[in-house]
Design an enzyme around this catalytic site. Structure first.
Site, PDB file in Angstrom:
ATOM      1  N   PRO A 184     -48.692 115.053 -38.879  1.00 37.00           N
ATOM      2  CG  PRO A 184     -48.251 112.866 -39.538  1.00 37.00           C
ATOM      3  CD  PRO A 184     -48.494 113.703 -38.325  1.00 37.00           C
ATOM      4  CG  ASN A 197     -55.876 115.726 -36.273  1.00 32.07           C
ATOM      5  OD1 ASN A 197     -55.534 114.558 -36.428  1.00 32.07           O
ATOM      6  ND2 ASN A 197     -56.623 116.383 -37.148  1.00 32.07           N
ATOM      7  NE  ARG A 221     -60.649 109.749 -45.032  1.00 34.49           N
ATOM      8  CZ  ARG A 221     -59.530 110.475 -44.879  1.00 34.49           C
ATOM      9  NH1 ARG A 221     -59.322 111.145 -43.746  1.00 34.49           N
ATOM     10  NH2 ARG A 221     -58.640 110.550 -45.846  1.00 34.49           N
TER      11      ARG A 221
END
Ligand code: DQA
Length: 137
Positions: A9, A71, A104
């Site tokens: 997505p 991915n 992150r």
């Protein structure tokens, strides 16, 4: 050799999406360069924003292709369904991420996919896909 890149997505927005994190190149541009540079490989590309469609594609190619470069984007951190699909197939999968997910937010540090893949390439920008490709050559 048949290799497919499967993107999850929001990766259809590469080039526009958070360019400071993901860069300014669209995946279509990058993919064309990959095809030009690796002519000996039958390279294809699939993208979906929908979890079930990604699972359908993994099942479809997972017994015939030599490799899957995956991915799974945000589904990496949530999807037991994609993890199970990778377990169910015989084609080896390499997990890739454009950004360094470990630098992150903490919710990006967990991957349901990693335990079932052959290897992981994280944080080399778009080049992560090419490094994954080279690992199969
Ligand atoms: C990503 C990292 C994920 O955490 C994020 O949800 C993405 C892209 C990457 O390639 O860096 O959509 O998989």
């Amino acid at each position: 050799m048949k290799i497919i890149i499967i993107n999850g997505p929001n990766l259809n927005l590469l080039g526009k999406r958070e360019p400071e994190v993901y860069g300014t190149t669209t995946f279509e541009e990058y993919f064309k360069d990959l095809q030009d540079n690796y002519k000996s490989i039958e390279l294809s590309y699939y993208q979906s924003n929908i979890e079930g469609e990604l699972i359908d594609k993994i099942q479809e190619v997972g017994f015939s292709h030599h490799a899957i470069i995956l991915n799974a984007a945000a589904y990496t951190h949530t999807s037991i369904g994609i993890a199970d699909a990778i377990k169910a197939i015989t084609t080896p999968v390499i997990e890739v991420h454009i950004s360094n997910t470990f630098s992150r937010e903490s919710f990006r540090h967990q991957s349901y996919i990693s335990p079932n893949v052959q290897g992981i390439i994280i944080g080399f920008g778009m080049k992560s896909y090419e490094l994954a490709l080279q690992s199969f050559l």
